[in-house]
Design a protein around this motif. Structure first.
Motif, PDB file in Angstrom:
ATOM      1  N   TYR A   1       0.742  -1.215   0.017  1.00  0.00           N
ATOM      2  CA  TYR A   1      -0.030  -0.023   0.190  1.00  0.00           C
ATOM      3  C   TYR A   1       0.817   1.312   0.004  1.00  0.00           C
ATOM      4  CZ  TYR A   1      -3.555  -3.259   1.433  1.00  0.00           C
ATOM      5  OH  TYR A   1      -4.282  -4.342   1.581  1.00  0.00           O
ATOM      6  N   CYS A   2       2.034   1.444   0.335  1.00  0.00           N
ATOM      7  CA  CYS A   2       2.918   2.691   0.453  1.00  0.00           C
ATOM      8  C   CYS A   2       4.093   2.853  -0.287  1.00  0.00           C
ATOM      9  CB  CYS A   2       3.234   2.430   2.036  1.00  0.00           C
ATOM     10  SG  CYS A   2       1.948   1.864   3.497  1.00  0.00           S
ATOM     11  N   THR A   3       4.687   1.884  -0.570  1.00  0.00           N
ATOM     12  CA  THR A   3       6.146   1.988  -1.135  1.00  0.00           C
ATOM     13  C   THR A   3       5.947   2.430  -2.860  1.00  0.00           C
ATOM     14  OG1 THR A   3       6.428  -0.338  -1.750  1.00  0.00           O
ATOM     15  CG2 THR A   3       7.399   0.563   0.494  1.00  0.00           C
ATOM     16  N   ARG A   4       4.701   2.437  -3.115  1.00  0.00           N
ATOM     17  CA  ARG A   4       4.738   2.861  -4.467  1.00  0.00           C
ATOM     18  C   ARG A   4       5.024   4.260  -4.796  1.00  0.00           C
ATOM     19  NH1 ARG A   4      -1.119   0.815  -3.851  1.00  0.00           N
ATOM     20  NH2 ARG A   4      -2.288   2.598  -3.110  1.00  0.00           N
TER      21      ARG A   4
ATOM     22  N   MET B   1      -4.488   8.125   2.906  1.00  0.00           N
ATOM     23  CA  MET B   1      -3.828   7.434   2.309  1.00  0.00           C
ATOM     24  C   MET B   1      -4.015   5.935   2.429  1.00  0.00           C
ATOM     25  SD  MET B   1      -1.279   9.302   1.145  1.00  0.00           S
ATOM     26  CE  MET B   1      -1.336  10.947   0.986  1.00  0.00           C
ATOM     27  N   PRO B   2      -3.725   5.471   0.897  1.00  0.00           N
ATOM     28  CA  PRO B   2      -3.074   5.927  -0.032  1.00  0.00           C
ATOM     29  C   PRO B   2      -4.117   6.531  -0.838  1.00  0.00           C
ATOM     30  CG  PRO B   2      -3.295   3.230  -0.391  1.00  0.00           C
ATOM     31  CD  PRO B   2      -3.812   3.741   1.114  1.00  0.00           C
ATOM     32  N   LEU B   3      -3.651   7.221  -1.851  1.00  0.00           N
ATOM     33  CA  LEU B   3      -4.418   8.239  -2.772  1.00  0.00           C
ATOM     34  C   LEU B   3      -5.165   7.256  -3.751  1.00  0.00           C
ATOM     35  CD1 LEU B   3      -2.010  10.935  -3.328  1.00  0.00           C
ATOM     36  CD2 LEU B   3      -3.915  11.015  -1.873  1.00  0.00           C
TER      37      LEU B   3
ATOM     38  N   ARG C   1       7.324   9.961  -6.987  1.00  0.00           N
ATOM     39  CA  ARG C   1       7.009   9.971  -5.554  1.00  0.00           C
ATOM     40  C   ARG C   1       5.462  10.470  -5.462  1.00  0.00           C
ATOM     41  NH1 ARG C   1      10.795   8.925  -1.943  1.00  0.00           N
ATOM     42  NH2 ARG C   1       9.469   9.773  -0.189  1.00  0.00           N
ATOM     43  N   ASN C   2       4.726  11.064  -6.537  1.00  0.00           N
ATOM     44  CA  ASN C   2       3.347  11.502  -6.274  1.00  0.00           C
ATOM     45  C   ASN C   2       3.310  12.295  -4.991  1.00  0.00           C
ATOM     46  OD1 ASN C   2       2.385  10.068  -8.491  1.00  0.00           O
ATOM     47  ND2 ASN C   2       2.892   8.150  -7.474  1.00  0.00           N
ATOM     48  N   GLY C   3       3.923  13.190  -4.856  1.00  0.00           N
ATOM     49  CA  GLY C   3       4.039  14.161  -3.634  1.00  0.00           C
ATOM     50  C   GLY C   3       4.200  13.567  -2.443  1.00  0.00           C
ATOM     51  N   ALA C   4       4.872  12.301  -2.342  1.00  0.00           N
ATOM     52  CA  ALA C   4       5.225  11.787  -0.872  1.00  0.00           C
ATOM     53  C   ALA C   4       6.473  12.624  -0.546  1.00  0.00           C
ATOM     54  CB  ALA C   4       5.644  10.380  -0.976  1.00  0.00           C
ATOM     55  N   PRO C   5       6.493  13.150   0.599  1.00  0.00           N
ATOM     56  CA  PRO C   5       7.666  13.975   0.943  1.00  0.00           C
ATOM     57  C   PRO C   5       8.848  13.258   1.101  1.00  0.00           C
ATOM     58  CG  PRO C   5       6.131  14.283   2.604  1.00  0.00           C
ATOM     59  CD  PRO C   5       5.625  13.255   1.874  1.00  0.00           C
ATOM     60  N   VAL C   6      10.045  13.734   0.606  1.00  0.00           N
ATOM     61  CA  VAL C   6      11.373  13.129   0.646  1.00  0.00           C
ATOM     62  C   VAL C   6      11.620  12.929   2.162  1.00  0.00           C
ATOM     63  CG1 VAL C   6      13.970  13.526   0.246  1.00  0.00           C
ATOM     64  CG2 VAL C   6      12.296  14.191  -1.327  1.00  0.00           C
TER      65      VAL C   6
END
Length: 131
Positions: A55-58, A107-109, A69-74
């Motif tokens: 669910y998350c690491t994509r 999340m996820p989106l 990263r589709n907006g995921a913060p670094v």
């Protein structure tokens, strides 16, 4: 003249400090899921890694950059357990559950998305330190 202005600015800042609180300062327990007494049966091996990879690491992966990263913060990289532990509260607020039984579905989106039961498990796992 700069001295009164400096004092005025300082007083204005101090007056605003209480207004900056989000009201969720964990005093009195808040609405966060607590680790069950005796710990959890959930571990990275039997729950966390599969959940995160599904669910998350994509989006939240150290191997992704820029638009991938589709907006995921670094730095919010769920392929690294240290990052998960460091950001557990934020992760729970976006994708976990609350002590009152409500779930956070931000999340996820997009699909696939975890069930409410899986989100509750995520919260328990995170509350226990993501062992």
């Amino acid at each position: 003249m700069s001295r009164p202005t400096g004092w005025t600015a300082l007083l204005a800042c101090l007056a605003l400090v209480p207004a900056c609180s989000d009201g969720d300062d964990d005093e009195g327990g808040g609405n966060e899921v607590q680790c069950p007494s005796g710990g959890t049966q959930l571990t990275e091996q039997n729950f966390g890694r599969a959940f995160l990879d599904t669910y998350c690491t994509r989006c939240h992966s150290s191997t992704l950059t820029g638009a991938a990263r589709n907006g995921a913060p670094v730095g919010f990289d769920w392929d690294r357990i240290e990052s998960v532990r460091l950001h557990a509260k934020q992760m729970n607020e976006e994708a976990g559950a609350n002590a009152d039984g409500s779930v956070n579905r931000d999340m996820p989106l997009n699909d696939p998305r975890p069930s409410d039961d899986q989100r509750r498990q995520l919260s328990e796992w995170l509350a226990c330190g993501a062992p």
